[in-house]
Motif scaffolding. Structure first.
Motif: not given
Length: 317
Positions: A47, A51, A240, A243
């Motif tokens: 992940t 991102k 993650s 964010e």
């Protein structure tokens, strides 16, 4: 000395066992620096790669989703940083379990290691991963010992140290060298080091790599727990999935990579601030700059004009 060597042998990967002995994944090194994501399965490495780079790495709710090395590219502060999503390692990785040797061998090639930890079990995972990396010759957040060992054909041991009451004395050094069948050598120790540091120098196959501990899934822990973990050195709390704090992570990655931006200035024009040439601090010479552009450029170079804080004149020829 014998105990120190035995401890080191226990940490070293066993000769038998599965997996390729020290052979990493076949991923070409591109960009200005390489950063590897290391951690246990299902801690959010894939992940995080998705991102930060926009590269697809399969994400699922089960372990061992990533079975090979997935590369991506980060562009930050004018630098191209290759990010590697490595398969999750397990206990015994240094002995080849779960393709562990391939994972750690690839981690040895990185300029920075991001150790991704689950916020629910950070300290347990941290100790286990450090043990596995240590066993494969990776020294995390350490500098190479300022120790020199020069073998010679005769003359016995000539020992010199800057520490009057240091851990390493002549007797200890003699015992360690005896374990490696070295009887004639000049040994210089500049600092207070241990017999294990001396063994690292004699073996000569260690890598010293900076690392950040990326504490992922902070949305699943309390603020009190986060405050305690945030006090620890080299820790970066993120989520993650949501964010959170990814900008801080990128800034810390840039800081630890310790890159120097060099801008080209064609004669009679303004410097080109859009495409810097990024060099490692301490290696930012004109020769390194030329090699970064093209390996044959230095052969044709007559001189260079340098502006900056390190130059004696503006410009310095």
């Amino acid at each position: 000395a014998k105990l120190a060597k035995l401890r080191r042998e226990l940490l070293e990967p066993s000769k038998g066992g599965g997996g390729a002995a020290g052979v990493g994944f076949d991923v070409s090194k591109v960009g200005d620096s390489r950063v590897g994501l290391v951690g246990f399965p299902s801690v959010g490495k894939s992940t995080l790669l998705n991102k930060l780079t926009g590269t697809f790495s399969e994400v699922a709710a089960y372990e061992f989703t990533t079975l090979t090395c997935i590369p991506g590219m980060i562009r930050h502060n004018g630098a191209k940083i290759q990010l590697l999503d490595l398969p999750g390692i397990i206990e015994g990785a240094k002995d080849g379990k779960g393709r562990g040797r391939q994972v750690i061998s690839t981690a040895r090639t990185c300029n920075l290691i991001l150790i991704v930890l689950d916020a629910m079990r950070p300290l347990t995972h941290k100790r286990m991963i450090e043990y596995e990396l240590e066993g494969f010759g990776i020294r995390i957040n350490k500098t190479p010992p300022d120790i020199t060992v020069k073998k010679k054909e005769k003359g016995g041991l000539n020992f010199h140290t800057t520490e009057k009451e240091g851990i390493l004395d002549q007797e200890t050094v003699e015992q360690v060298l005896k374990e490696y069948k070295i009887t004639h050598a000049d040994v210089s120790v500049r600092g207070d080091y241990t017999d294990e540091d001396l063994i690292d120098v004699i073996e000569g196959n260690r890598v010293y790599t900076p690392a950040l501990y990326v504490l992922n899934k902070i949305d699943s822990v309390s603020l009190e727990e986060l405050d305690v973990l945030g006090e620890m050195p080299n820790f970066v709390p993120i989520s993650s999935n949501k964010e959170w704090n990814l900008d801080l992570l990128l800034d810390m990655v840039w800081e630890r990579l310790n890159l120097v931006r060099v801008y080209t200035k064609p004669r009679g024009t303004m410097p080109n601030f859009d495409e810097p040439v990024n060099l490692k601090a301490g290696q930012s010479t004109v020769e390194e700059f030329c090699n970064q552009l093209h390996k044959n450029m230095i052969k044709q170079m007559r001189h260079a004009l340098v502006w900056g804080t390190s130059s004696k004149h503006r410009p310095q020829k």
